[in-house]
Design an enzyme around this catalytic site. Sequence first.
Site: not given
Ligand code: UN1
Length: 500
Positions: A388, A236, A253, A231-232, A287, A178
Site C-alpha cells: 500500500e 492494527g 479497518e 489505520g495501517s 484505503c 483519539k
Molecule cells: C477510507 O479510505 O478509509 O468508499 C474510507 C470510499 C469512502 C470511504 C473511504 N466512502 O472510498
Amino acid sequence: MAVAETKSFQNYIDGEWGDAARGETFESVSPATGELIGVFPRSGGEDVDRAVAAAKAAYEKWRLVPAPRRGEILFRFGQLLIDQKDELALLMTREMGKVLPEAGGDVQEAVDMSFYMAGEGRRLFGHTTPSELPDKFNMSVRMPIGVIGVITPWNFPIAIPSWKIAPALVCGNTVVFKPATDTPLLGERFVELLAAAGVPKGVVNIVHGGGGEVGDRLVRHPDVPVITLTGSRETGVEVLRAAADGLKHVHLELGGKNAVIVMDDADLELAVDGIVWSAFGTSGQRCTAASRVIVHERVYDELASRLVVAAEKLRLGPGWEPDTDVGPVINKTALEKIHSYTEIGEGEGARLLTGGEVATGDGLGQGFYYRPTIFGDVEAQMRIAQEEIFGPTTALIRVGDVDEAIRVANGIRFGLSSSIFTRDVNTAFRAMRDLETGITYVNAGTIGAEVHLPFGGTKETGNGHREAGQAALDVFTEWKSIYVDYSGRLQKAQIDTAET
Ligand code: UN1
C-alpha cells in the site's frame, strides 16, 4: 500566515474543555501551504485515564436512556453537520488537503451515517424464537458493551469518526475518541457538535495526542473493552497484540491494494473516468483507492495512453481553489514514502508513464504535492503492485483473460475493494463471486461506498468485522439470549423435551 489568529484547542473530558495534564502541545499544519491551523494538547496516559473514568461513569446512565432518545441526539447532530457543512468542508481542505467537493462529501457521509444510526434507535432489532419447551419464551437482544476506544485516521476526518461514534452511541456505549494528530481540529469540531446536539457529559470525550501515548493507553486500559481503529496494517497488528491480554474486542479497518479490472469489452471512456477518480481522488489517500489497474492485453495500449492524457490534465493545487483537481498529500513523511515507491518501481523495471515527482512549481513549493503517477508494464509480484503506497500512484498490469485478471487481483494480502469494467454479464457475475474483497464494484471505480452497506475487507484488511450499515451493530453490541419460563415448574432443556 495567520499565526496571530491561531487558536489553542483543548481536550473534552466529562463535559469540560481542558489542557493536557502535563501542559504539552502539538501543532496542526496545513499540508497545502504550511499554514498553522491550531495548537492542541499533547496528552498523556493520565489524560486518557481521566477520560475513561468519565466515560465509565457516564455509561451507567447512558445505557439506560431509551435508544430512540439516543437516536434523536444523532438526528440533531446530523442536522448540525448539514448547517455547518460548508464551513467544515473548508476547514477540512485547510487541515488535510482534499479538494472542496470531496471535503463536502466527507461531511455528507457523516450526515448520512448519523441519520442512519439515529434510525437504528427505533430498530436495534433482536430476535424472538420458539422454545423447545412449552410455556417458555426465548429472545435475543443487543446489549451495549461499555467504553469504546475510537482511534481514527486523517483521510476521512469527519466521516470515519461518524462510522464509529454514531453506532457506538445509539447502541448505548460511551466513547473516548483519539483523532489523528494530522487532523485534530476536525476531531475537535466533531465533538463540539455532538455536545451541542445534546450528548450528556462524559458520554463522548476527546483526548488529543499521539498513538504511542494516548492510543496505547486507551488500547491497554482495563476499562475499555472495545477498540475500533482505522489505520495501517502495522498499527492494527500492534493494537491487536496490545489488546490481547485484556481479551478486548478489536475492530480493525486496515490497508488496501485495490484493483480495477478492465476487460476488452469495457467502455474505455467510462473506465478511464473511474480509474482517474479512484486512483487520484483524495490524492490516492483512501484505503479504497485504485492502486492497481489490471488490463486485458487487447485494450492495454489504448487504455494506458488515455490514462496518461487524463492524468496529465489534472491540476494540482490547494483544495479550496475551484480549478484544483488534486490536492496535496498529508505531510512530508507521506511525500517521501510516495516518492520512495517511484524509485522502487523504477528499480523493479516498471515503466514510469507519467508523474513520479514532487510538484513544486506555481506556488506549490510550500505544500506537499506529488504528481499523479502511472507505472506501466508492472508485474503482479512487484512491490509497487503488492504494497500500500497511500498516494497518487497506480500500476498497470497486463493480463490475457478474465481468469488471469481475477488471479492477479486476488494475489495480494489485502482484500478491501475491487472493480471490473465489462459489458458481459457473465464476466461481471464471475467477478462478483470470485474477487476476494469485502466490496466489489461493476462498471465503477473502487471508491464510493455508501453508509448503509457493510464496509470492510477480507484477508489482512481487517479481522473479520464490518462497519457501516447493520453490520456495525455487531462491533458495538453483544448478544444476550434470554429465556423466560412461564410454566411454573422446572423444565430441563434437552432433557424434558420428550414428555411434551
Ligand atoms: C477510507 O479510505 O478509509 O468508499 C474510507 C470510499 C469512502 C470511504 C473511504 N466512502 O472510498
